[in-house]
Design a protein around this motif. Structure first.
Motif, mmCIF file in Angstrom:
data_model
loop_
_atom_site.group_PDB
_atom_site.id
_atom_site.type_symbol
_atom_site.label_atom_id
_atom_site.label_comp_id
_atom_site.label_asym_id
_atom_site.label_seq_id
_atom_site.Cartn_x
_atom_site.Cartn_y
_atom_site.Cartn_z
ATOM 1 N N PRO A 27 30.362 -37.844 -68.108
ATOM 2 C CA PRO A 27 31.564 -38.503 -67.571
ATOM 3 C C PRO A 27 31.953 -38.059 -66.161
ATOM 4 O O PRO A 27 32.355 -38.898 -65.350
ATOM 5 N N ALA A 31 31.868 -40.776 -63.009
ATOM 6 C CA ALA A 31 33.079 -41.131 -62.267
ATOM 7 C C ALA A 31 32.878 -41.087 -60.758
ATOM 8 O O ALA A 31 33.584 -41.774 -60.016
ATOM 9 N N CYS A 41 37.273 -43.879 -59.565
ATOM 10 C CA CYS A 41 37.026 -44.159 -60.980
ATOM 11 C C CYS A 41 37.552 -43.004 -61.834
ATOM 12 O O CYS A 41 37.361 -41.837 -61.489
ATOM 13 N N ARG A 42 38.190 -43.351 -62.920
ATOM 14 C CA ARG A 42 38.574 -42.367 -63.936
ATOM 15 C C ARG A 42 37.896 -42.792 -65.235
ATOM 16 O O ARG A 42 38.007 -43.946 -65.650
ATOM 17 N N VAL A 43 37.190 -41.866 -65.854
ATOM 18 C CA VAL A 43 36.518 -42.144 -67.122
ATOM 19 C C VAL A 43 37.426 -41.674 -68.250
ATOM 20 O O VAL A 43 37.716 -40.483 -68.367
ATOM 21 N N ASP A 44 37.873 -42.610 -69.057
ATOM 22 C CA ASP A 44 38.681 -42.263 -70.223
ATOM 23 C C ASP A 44 37.790 -41.905 -71.412
ATOM 24 O O ASP A 44 38.101 -40.989 -72.160
ATOM 25 N N LEU A 46 33.409 -41.906 -72.413
ATOM 26 C CA LEU A 46 32.004 -42.208 -72.181
ATOM 27 C C LEU A 46 31.238 -41.509 -73.298
ATOM 28 O O LEU A 46 30.992 -40.313 -73.239
ATOM 29 N N THR A 56 36.752 -47.145 -68.572
ATOM 30 C CA THR A 56 37.067 -46.608 -67.249
ATOM 31 C C THR A 56 38.314 -47.295 -66.695
ATOM 32 O O THR A 56 38.669 -48.406 -67.112
ATOM 33 N N ARG A 57 38.922 -46.609 -65.747
ATOM 34 C CA ARG A 57 40.029 -47.176 -64.983
ATOM 35 C C ARG A 57 39.715 -46.974 -63.509
ATOM 36 O O ARG A 57 38.902 -46.124 -63.158
#
Length: 153
Positions: A27, A31, A41-44, A46, A56-57
């Protein structure tokens, strides 16, 4: 590959396949390259396994994040192949994602100069494929592939 339904991209990444695989499955590494810069990118979630979530956000300023991808992994063959779809969300519910539903297949193979990196993005009908291309598939996926390469080379 069906040219009426699919979009493809192929590159040689000058890094070992293990490094490219790690960039797709870790992750923190993911990101760093998955969204075209200067977006963040933020990985919530993975969970690189069949049925695992990819959530992702994205943010323009690194402060306010909005949804980007809510998908599941269909295939994870370490270290050769990853397939995910946004047509089913991370809760395993059918989805109608914007801008288009798709299934993406990433294939990694050893290459004398590093890794042969191939992407096939499949669409359900020609209009979805055409819309994805018009929205900048080649520019967007091309840029994140360049960012991926820069992060591992």
């Amino acid at each position: 590959m069906n040219p009426d339904l699919d979009l493809t991209l192929q590159r040689t990444i000058r890094a070992p396949r293990a490094a490219v695989w790690a960039a797709w499955t870790d992750p923190d590494r993911f990101a760093k390259w998955f969204i075209p810069a200067p977006m963040v990118c933020r990985v919530d979630r993975l969970e690189a396994r069949p049925g695992g979530a990819l959530v992702t956000r994205m943010s323009e300023d690194g402060v306010a994040f909005v949804p980007h991808v809510d998908a599941i992994f269909l295939v994870v063959d370490d270290p050769e192949r990853i397939v995910f779809t946004n047509a089913i969300d991370s809760a395993w519910r059918p989805a109608l994602p914007a801008p288009v539903p798709m299934t993406a297949e990433i294939v990694l193979a050893d290459h004398p100069e590093g890794t042969d990196y191939r992407v096939v993005v499949r669409h359900g009908d020609p209009s979805a494929r055409e819309q994805h291309e018009k929205l900048g598939f080649f520019e967007g996926w091309g840029l994140v592939t360049t960012q991926l390469a820069q992060s591992v080379e």
